[in-house]
Design a protein around this motif. Sequence first.
Motif, PDB file in Angstrom:
ATOM      1  N   GLN A  90       0.822  -1.208   0.000  1.00  0.00           N
ATOM      2  CA  GLN A  90       0.000   0.000   0.000  1.00  0.00           C
ATOM      3  C   GLN A  90       0.857   1.260   0.000  1.00  0.00           C
ATOM      4  OE1 GLN A  90      -3.589  -0.071   2.623  1.00  0.00           O
ATOM      5  NE2 GLN A  90      -2.841  -2.090   3.227  1.00  0.00           N
ATOM      6  N   THR A  91       1.955   1.238   0.760  1.00  0.00           N
ATOM      7  CA  THR A  91       2.843   2.401   0.815  1.00  0.00           C
ATOM      8  C   THR A  91       3.476   2.682  -0.541  1.00  0.00           C
ATOM      9  OG1 THR A  91       3.352   1.820   3.105  1.00  0.00           O
ATOM     10  CG2 THR A  91       4.773   3.439   2.056  1.00  0.00           C
ATOM     11  N   LEU A  92       3.985   1.633  -1.164  1.00  0.00           N
ATOM     12  CA  LEU A  92       4.563   1.802  -2.494  1.00  0.00           C
ATOM     13  C   LEU A  92       3.492   2.234  -3.491  1.00  0.00           C
ATOM     14  CD1 LEU A  92       6.895  -1.339  -2.638  1.00  0.00           C
ATOM     15  CD2 LEU A  92       7.581   1.046  -2.334  1.00  0.00           C
ATOM     16  N   GLY A  93       2.281   1.692  -3.310  1.00  0.00           N
ATOM     17  CA  GLY A  93       1.189   2.094  -4.186  1.00  0.00           C
ATOM     18  C   GLY A  93       0.881   3.565  -4.057  1.00  0.00           C
ATOM     19  N   VAL A  94       0.831   4.052  -2.813  1.00  0.00           N
ATOM     20  CA  VAL A  94       0.606   5.485  -2.592  1.00  0.00           C
ATOM     21  C   VAL A  94       1.714   6.307  -3.239  1.00  0.00           C
ATOM     22  CG1 VAL A  94       0.574   7.286  -0.833  1.00  0.00           C
ATOM     23  CG2 VAL A  94      -0.745   5.201  -0.489  1.00  0.00           C
ATOM     24  N   ALA A  95       2.969   5.838  -3.098  1.00  0.00           N
ATOM     25  CA  ALA A  95       4.106   6.586  -3.642  1.00  0.00           C
ATOM     26  C   ALA A  95       4.086   6.616  -5.168  1.00  0.00           C
ATOM     27  CB  ALA A  95       5.409   5.969  -3.145  1.00  0.00           C
ATOM     28  N   ILE A  96       4.016   5.442  -5.766  1.00  0.00           N
ATOM     29  CA  ILE A  96       4.076   5.368  -7.230  1.00  0.00           C
ATOM     30  C   ILE A  96       2.833   5.956  -7.866  1.00  0.00           C
ATOM     31  CG2 ILE A  96       4.350   3.841  -9.205  1.00  0.00           C
ATOM     32  CD1 ILE A  96       6.803   4.095  -7.344  1.00  0.00           C
ATOM     33  N   PHE A  97       1.668   5.575  -7.358  1.00  0.00           N
ATOM     34  CA  PHE A  97       0.429   6.117  -7.921  1.00  0.00           C
ATOM     35  C   PHE A  97       0.319   7.612  -7.649  1.00  0.00           C
ATOM     36  CE2 PHE A  97      -1.606   1.678  -7.301  1.00  0.00           C
ATOM     37  CZ  PHE A  97      -1.034   1.253  -8.498  1.00  0.00           C
ATOM     38  N   GLY A  98       0.810   8.043  -6.470  1.00  0.00           N
ATOM     39  CA  GLY A  98       0.813   9.471  -6.177  1.00  0.00           C
ATOM     40  C   GLY A  98       1.688  10.244  -7.140  1.00  0.00           C
ATOM     41  N   THR A  99       2.826   9.644  -7.510  1.00  0.00           N
ATOM     42  CA  THR A  99       3.704  10.282  -8.491  1.00  0.00           C
ATOM     43  C   THR A  99       3.015  10.415  -9.850  1.00  0.00           C
ATOM     44  OG1 THR A  99       5.677   9.411  -7.407  1.00  0.00           O
ATOM     45  CG2 THR A  99       5.913  10.100  -9.691  1.00  0.00           C
ATOM     46  N   LEU A 100       2.409   9.329 -10.303  1.00  0.00           N
ATOM     47  CA  LEU A 100       1.688   9.366 -11.578  1.00  0.00           C
ATOM     48  C   LEU A 100       0.597  10.433 -11.566  1.00  0.00           C
ATOM     49  CD1 LEU A 100       1.228   5.531 -12.286  1.00  0.00           C
ATOM     50  CD2 LEU A 100       2.774   7.107 -13.473  1.00  0.00           C
ATOM     51  N   PHE A 101      -0.159  10.462 -10.485  1.00  0.00           N
ATOM     52  CA  PHE A 101      -1.268  11.401 -10.371  1.00  0.00           C
ATOM     53  C   PHE A 101      -0.765  12.841 -10.307  1.00  0.00           C
ATOM     54  CE2 PHE A 101      -4.340  13.604  -7.471  1.00  0.00           C
ATOM     55  CZ  PHE A 101      -5.395  13.670  -8.366  1.00  0.00           C
ATOM     56  N   ASN A 102       0.220  13.106  -9.443  1.00  0.00           N
ATOM     57  CA  ASN A 102       0.712  14.473  -9.271  1.00  0.00           C
ATOM     58  C   ASN A 102       1.360  15.016 -10.539  1.00  0.00           C
ATOM     59  OD1 ASN A 102      -0.129  14.635  -6.623  1.00  0.00           O
ATOM     60  ND2 ASN A 102       1.836  14.025  -5.761  1.00  0.00           N
ATOM     61  N   VAL A 103       2.231  14.217 -11.149  1.00  0.00           N
ATOM     62  CA  VAL A 103       2.903  14.669 -12.366  1.00  0.00           C
ATOM     63  C   VAL A 103       1.893  14.942 -13.469  1.00  0.00           C
ATOM     64  CG1 VAL A 103       4.462  13.966 -14.224  1.00  0.00           C
ATOM     65  CG2 VAL A 103       5.091  13.540 -11.839  1.00  0.00           C
ATOM     66  N   SER A 104       0.886  14.082 -13.572  1.00  0.00           N
ATOM     67  CA  SER A 104      -0.126  14.242 -14.615  1.00  0.00           C
ATOM     68  C   SER A 104      -0.911  15.538 -14.456  1.00  0.00           C
ATOM     69  CB  SER A 104      -1.082  13.043 -14.597  1.00  0.00           C
ATOM     70  OG  SER A 104      -2.140  13.224 -15.513  1.00  0.00           O
ATOM     71  N   ILE A 105      -1.401  15.812 -13.241  1.00  0.00           N
ATOM     72  CA  ILE A 105      -2.239  17.000 -13.078  1.00  0.00           C
ATOM     73  C   ILE A 105      -1.399  18.285 -13.070  1.00  0.00           C
ATOM     74  CG2 ILE A 105      -4.114  15.793 -11.918  1.00  0.00           C
ATOM     75  CD1 ILE A 105      -3.101  16.772  -9.265  1.00  0.00           C
ATOM     76  N   ILE A 106      -0.172  18.219 -12.555  1.00  0.00           N
ATOM     77  CA  ILE A 106       0.698  19.398 -12.598  1.00  0.00           C
ATOM     78  C   ILE A 106       0.991  19.781 -14.047  1.00  0.00           C
ATOM     79  CG2 ILE A 106       3.044  20.226 -12.128  1.00  0.00           C
ATOM     80  CD1 ILE A 106       2.927  18.630  -9.499  1.00  0.00           C
ATOM     81  N   GLN A 107       1.287  18.762 -14.848  1.00  0.00           N
ATOM     82  CA  GLN A 107       1.553  19.012 -16.265  1.00  0.00           C
ATOM     83  C   GLN A 107       0.317  19.550 -16.969  1.00  0.00           C
ATOM     84  OE1 GLN A 107       4.682  18.574 -17.619  1.00  0.00           O
ATOM     85  NE2 GLN A 107       3.841  19.689 -19.364  1.00  0.00           N
ATOM     86  N   ALA A 108      -0.848  18.961 -16.638  1.00  0.00           N
ATOM     87  CA  ALA A 108      -2.087  19.399 -17.278  1.00  0.00           C
ATOM     88  C   ALA A 108      -2.422  20.846 -16.922  1.00  0.00           C
ATOM     89  CB  ALA A 108      -3.235  18.476 -16.864  1.00  0.00           C
ATOM     90  N   PHE A 109      -2.225  21.222 -15.659  1.00  0.00           N
ATOM     91  CA  PHE A 109      -2.525  22.599 -15.251  1.00  0.00           C
ATOM     92  C   PHE A 109      -1.558  23.585 -15.900  1.00  0.00           C
ATOM     93  CE2 PHE A 109      -5.591  20.994 -12.475  1.00  0.00           C
ATOM     94  CZ  PHE A 109      -6.185  21.997 -11.724  1.00  0.00           C
ATOM     95  N   SER A 110      -0.286  23.208 -16.026  1.00  0.00           N
ATOM     96  CA  SER A 110       0.682  24.133 -16.627  1.00  0.00           C
ATOM     97  C   SER A 110       0.486  24.264 -18.129  1.00  0.00           C
ATOM     98  CB  SER A 110       2.108  23.672 -16.322  1.00  0.00           C
ATOM     99  OG  SER A 110       2.370  22.409 -16.930  1.00  0.00           O
ATOM    100  N   ASP A 111      -0.001  23.214 -18.791  1.00  0.00           N
ATOM    101  CA  ASP A 111      -0.190  23.246 -20.243  1.00  0.00           C
ATOM    102  C   ASP A 111      -1.495  23.912 -20.660  1.00  0.00           C
ATOM    103  OD1 ASP A 111       2.200  21.934 -20.503  1.00  0.00           O
ATOM    104  OD2 ASP A 111       1.321  19.960 -20.895  1.00  0.00           O
ATOM    105  N   SER A 112      -2.471  23.968 -19.782  1.00  0.00           N
ATOM    106  CA  SER A 112      -3.792  24.490 -20.130  1.00  0.00           C
ATOM    107  C   SER A 112      -3.847  26.007 -19.985  1.00  0.00           C
ATOM    108  CB  SER A 112      -4.852  23.842 -19.232  1.00  0.00           C
ATOM    109  OG  SER A 112      -6.110  24.455 -19.432  1.00  0.00           O
ATOM    110  N   LYS A 113      -4.398  26.655 -20.995  1.00  0.00           N
ATOM    111  CA  LYS A 113      -4.574  28.105 -20.918  1.00  0.00           C
ATOM    112  C   LYS A 113      -5.602  28.474 -19.858  1.00  0.00           C
ATOM    113  CE  LYS A 113      -3.392  28.950 -25.778  1.00  0.00           C
ATOM    114  NZ  LYS A 113      -3.879  29.487 -27.082  1.00  0.00           N
ATOM    115  N   LEU A 114      -6.599  27.614 -19.666  1.00  0.00           N
ATOM    116  CA  LEU A 114      -7.645  27.891 -18.682  1.00  0.00           C
ATOM    117  C   LEU A 114      -7.159  27.680 -17.247  1.00  0.00           C
ATOM    118  CD1 LEU A 114     -10.735  26.202 -20.400  1.00  0.00           C
ATOM    119  CD2 LEU A 114     -10.384  28.651 -20.037  1.00  0.00           C
ATOM    120  N   LEU A 115      -6.272  26.697 -17.056  1.00  0.00           N
ATOM    121  CA  LEU A 115      -5.875  26.311 -15.708  1.00  0.00           C
ATOM    122  C   LEU A 115      -4.542  26.897 -15.258  1.00  0.00           C
ATOM    123  CD1 LEU A 115      -6.834  22.518 -15.880  1.00  0.00           C
ATOM    124  CD2 LEU A 115      -8.163  24.383 -14.860  1.00  0.00           C
ATOM    125  N   SER A 116      -3.743  27.371 -16.203  1.00  0.00           N
ATOM    126  CA  SER A 116      -2.416  27.887 -15.866  1.00  0.00           C
ATOM    127  C   SER A 116      -2.518  29.021 -14.843  1.00  0.00           C
ATOM    128  CB  SER A 116      -1.717  28.393 -17.133  1.00  0.00           C
ATOM    129  OG  SER A 116      -0.432  28.874 -16.823  1.00  0.00           O
TER     130      SER A 116
END
Length: 486
Positions: A397-423
């Motif tokens: 579960q700990t590794l799942g939180v870490a790895i899945f958290g990384t996937l989730f965080n990187v994805s939404i951070i990238q999406a917010f920075s790339d979007s004109k609406l969300l930047s």
Amino acid sequence: MRKNVTIALLLATFLAAIEGTIVATATPVMASELNGAKLVSWIFAGFLLFMAVSTPIYGKMADLYGRKRVLLFGIGVFTVASLACGLAQSMEMLILFRAAQGIGAGAVLPIAMTIIGDLYTYEERGKIQGVLSAVWGISGVAGPLVGGFLVETLSWRYIFLLNVPFALISFIMIVLFYKENVTETSRKIDYRGAILFATGMSALLYGLLSGSESESFAETLILISFAVSVILLFWFYRVEKKASDPLLPPAVIRHPVILVINLAVFFSAWVLVSMSAYIPIFAQGVLGKSPTEAGFMLMPLSLFWTLTAIVGGRTIGIASPRYRTMTGMGLLVIGMAILIGIGRESSDVFIYLAVSLIGIGFGLAQPVFMVVLQTSVDWSLRGSATAVNSFLSTTGQTLGVAIFGTLFNVSIIQAFSDSKLLSGYSIDPFFQSGTASRYGADVQSAAEQALANGLHLVFIGGLVCAILAFFMTFRLPKVRPEDPTN
């Protein structure tokens, strides 16, 4: 005596079980109120990290010095830490006290399970595993409901205070009713190995979890954590080879049946955290549900886990361990495949169906895993065997939180920075529909899509782990193992 002790153990299990479901429901609110969306994974990870590293140590102590003292210590620590969590004034304080909760929980769950293994025979263990699952089910149903109610009407702080009365009742009953005869032994716990193991695993998990909240694992502190972990764990391995009574006995680690069970439990733990931690975020951030409604979406997990385990526990003496666990892990694969297909416009029915199938899957497999594992070793190794299994589950579960958290965080951070609406916008308000609606329909819609994309990556990772757990069950025996001499 056995009946009263069992009731106390059920209360102790309830103590730890309800904590998880309530916290999962309240996570988006805590993240928003404490301004800590980037640290949200640490609410789970801080707890799981210290629970993971302490569990094998408690298991060894229980084998050497008896179960009672270890369990009482764990309940006491968990109770005090729960009170502190309710008083936390920042996300950092909350994470610190959650870590203390983990230290207590590292004794509660595995030692309670070990005592059950001591008190009951193979067939009886199946029945009592069903009762234990019923406790998890009741807590799983009550947790989201009570948690959602407390969050919406009072404060998220009360979800931690709810642990205290159950802890006190369980503590008193164990003191009064559990009479344990501990044989004097010259064996001593391998303190040097325990320290090396705890610090080495802490460094490893810290590096993974720190990397999950940043955009890279290449930061200096994270790399140092990994390097320290490698050194300490290698040192631990050398110490264990020479120890007269190692912390992790080879008879437990290398046992073929236990090895397969531990691997299956390890991978299925990733599945559990991928849904239990992230479905509430999907429900509130993407589908616009309230905390209570999000909690309802997790209820079928506990409900069907409970019903399946109760029915299955009564036939465990005649059922095939291999085919029952294969069926259970197969249902996890189907459930995660359904979650991958859901989107912003999907019906809630698909989430309920997926969660229900996963609940049935765990209900079929997990009690069998524990009963077969505890039957494969005698009393002197049962605490260690149960603790190692719990350790791998928690580590998964700990590794799942870490790895899945990384996937989730990187994805939404990238999406917010790339979007004109969300930047330029902070991510925190969009974890709840109530605060997200303040920014306009277009911005909210873009944020929902960004969250959905990140969560789909998490669910894909969960599917991969479900498939791995499924293939592990092919190596389990078709018939029950023989009880060693106790």
